[in-house]
Design a protein around this motif. Structure first.
Motif, PDB file in Angstrom:
ATOM      1  N   ALA A 255      30.646  63.559 170.917  1.00  8.82           N
ATOM      2  CA  ALA A 255      31.141  63.828 169.329  1.00  8.82           C
ATOM      3  C   ALA A 255      30.553  64.901 169.060  1.00  8.82           C
ATOM      4  N   ARG A 256      31.164  65.544 167.935  1.00  6.74           N
ATOM      5  CA  ARG A 256      30.836  67.195 167.453  1.00  6.74           C
ATOM      6  C   ARG A 256      31.006  67.001 165.977  1.00  6.74           C
ATOM      7  N   ILE A 257      30.263  68.033 165.602  1.00  3.30           N
ATOM      8  CA  ILE A 257      30.281  68.308 164.167  1.00  3.30           C
ATOM      9  C   ILE A 257      29.900  69.924 164.296  1.00  3.30           C
ATOM     10  N   ARG A 277      25.098  75.486 163.552  1.00  2.00           N
ATOM     11  CA  ARG A 277      24.008  75.625 162.634  1.00  2.00           C
ATOM     12  C   ARG A 277      23.198  74.381 162.540  1.00  2.00           C
ATOM     13  N   ALA A 278      21.800  74.600 162.165  1.00  2.00           N
ATOM     14  CA  ALA A 278      20.936  73.455 162.018  1.00  2.00           C
ATOM     15  C   ALA A 278      21.414  72.370 161.235  1.00  2.00           C
ATOM     16  N   ALA A 279      22.279  72.481 160.216  1.00  2.57           N
ATOM     17  CA  ALA A 279      22.881  71.485 159.218  1.00  2.57           C
ATOM     18  C   ALA A 279      23.784  70.708 160.177  1.00  2.57           C
ATOM     19  N   ASP A 280      24.546  71.388 161.075  1.00  2.00           N
ATOM     20  CA  ASP A 280      25.389  70.717 161.912  1.00  2.00           C
ATOM     21  C   ASP A 280      24.990  69.726 163.022  1.00  2.00           C
ATOM     22  N   VAL A 281      23.720  70.065 163.473  1.00  2.00           N
ATOM     23  CA  VAL A 281      22.720  69.153 164.229  1.00  2.00           C
ATOM     24  C   VAL A 281      22.205  68.184 163.414  1.00  2.00           C
ATOM     25  N   LEU A 282      21.782  68.441 162.421  1.00  2.00           N
ATOM     26  CA  LEU A 282      21.148  67.323 161.913  1.00  2.00           C
ATOM     27  C   LEU A 282      22.045  66.168 161.235  1.00  2.00           C
ATOM     28  N   LYS A 286      22.084  62.279 162.260  1.00  2.00           N
ATOM     29  CA  LYS A 286      22.170  61.261 161.352  1.00  2.00           C
ATOM     30  C   LYS A 286      23.124  60.096 161.944  1.00  2.00           C
ATOM     31  N   LYS A 287      24.520  60.798 162.106  1.00  2.00           N
ATOM     32  CA  LYS A 287      25.463  59.890 162.735  1.00  2.00           C
ATOM     33  C   LYS A 287      25.168  59.197 163.927  1.00  2.00           C
TER      34      LYS A 287
END
Length: 310
Positions: A255-257, A277-282, A286-287
């Motif tokens: 899965a990827r964001i 970005r850190a926001a992507d990892v976070l 969460k997902k």
């Protein structure tokens, strides 16, 4: 950090920082990107990044920061995600802490910035056994102590004899391993910075030690995404279960964001495909946690340490 403290930091000028860091012999960099200081290659800037020259220099940084009420954070290695807004105050890197020395009774002392692969190689060349469990761990010695890093072969607490720390007042304190409570992926240390570690090893057969390390490193390369930037395992393993198995079971391997991805090789790793970005990892964390909780009822606990400002 309080709102008042945040305003205080924002008001500091280069002249203020020159006073706060007067006498520091190491490297001082303003608004330094922290991407190169973590294995994830993610993170915003440090307000001020300091690489002390030695333990005496580190003591000076800590003591002078305390006198000025400036927070100090140590960055380096794995198991850390720095948020995109970076870190206010002083960020310390122990990159210049690279010394290793051999002491009597098969003891090695390694400064906090020494990488675990370097320390293992040093032990192998001297036919000293006891660190084979750490093959493939990319973090620093200091980070491995703080996180009680480990693998299926063992963990840091199995090797530590004593830890050298710089306490919040800027004083050097040596702590025997017997006085340090270790638990799963954590050493319950007093507040301060790990400046060095003594490890108790034992004499062994050089070829056998080297083969064990190479075999386990090969195993890890086959089962973990060691060629991509990551922070190691994201979640702690629940009792009697595996976080990777739980994530895989909900179909989120791969899965990827953005450029953050759940590793296709090991579902308890998240990797940076290039520009995450850190926001992507976070968001990906969460997902994953929501899906695992919904399907299995298990609330995954982070092994990853998240720091900094959004």
């Amino acid at each position: 950090m309080s709102r008042a403290a945040g305003k205080d930091h924002a008001a500091r000028t280069r002249k203020d920082w020159a006073r706060i860091l007067a006498g520091v012999r190491g490297t001082v960099t303003y608004e330094a990107s922290l991407q190169a200081y973590t294995s994830f290659h993610i993170g915003g800037p440090a307000e001020v990044l300091v690489e002390p020259a030695d333990v005496e220099d580190l003591c000076r940084v800590v003591a002078q920061a305390r006198a000025e009420h400036v927070p100090v954070f140590v960055v380096g290695g794995t198991n850390v995600l720095v948020r995109d807004g970076g870190i206010r105050g002083i960020v310390v890197s122990l990159r210049q802490f690279k010394a290793i020395r051999q002491e009597p009774d098969h003891v090695l002392y390694a400064e906090g910035g020494v990488g675990m692969p370097t320390l293992i190689g040093y032990a192998i060349r001297r036919s000293l056994a006891g660190l084979e469990w750490g093959a493939g761990i990319p973090g620093t010695v200091a980070g491995c102590v703080v996180m009680n890093a480990g693998t299926r072969l063992g963990e840091m607490k199995d090797s530590v004899k004593a830890v050298r720390m710089v306490d919040p007042r800027g004083r050097v304190v040596d702590i025997p391993a017997a006085d340090i409570p270790f638990s799963y992926r954590r050493a319950h240390l007093p507040r301060g910075i790990v400046a060095g570690v003594w490890v108790q090893l034992r004499p062994g057969d050089h070829d056998r030690i080297e083969k064990t390390v190479k075999d386990y490193l090969q195993y890890r390369k086959q089962t973990q995404p060691l060629t991509l930037p990551s922070a190691g395992c994201v979640f702690k393993n629940p009792p009697q279960d595996s976080a990777g198995r739980l994530v895989d079971a909900v179909g989120l391997k791969g899965a990827r964001i953005g450029d953050a991805q759940v590793s296709e090789k090991h579902a308890n790793f998240m990797v940076n495909l290039g520009h995450a970005r850190a926001a992507d990892v976070l968001a990906l964390i969460k997902k994953v946690r929501a899906a695992v909780k919904k399907v299995s009822g298990v609330k995954l606990e982070l092994e990853l340490k998240v720091v900094g400002e959004a």
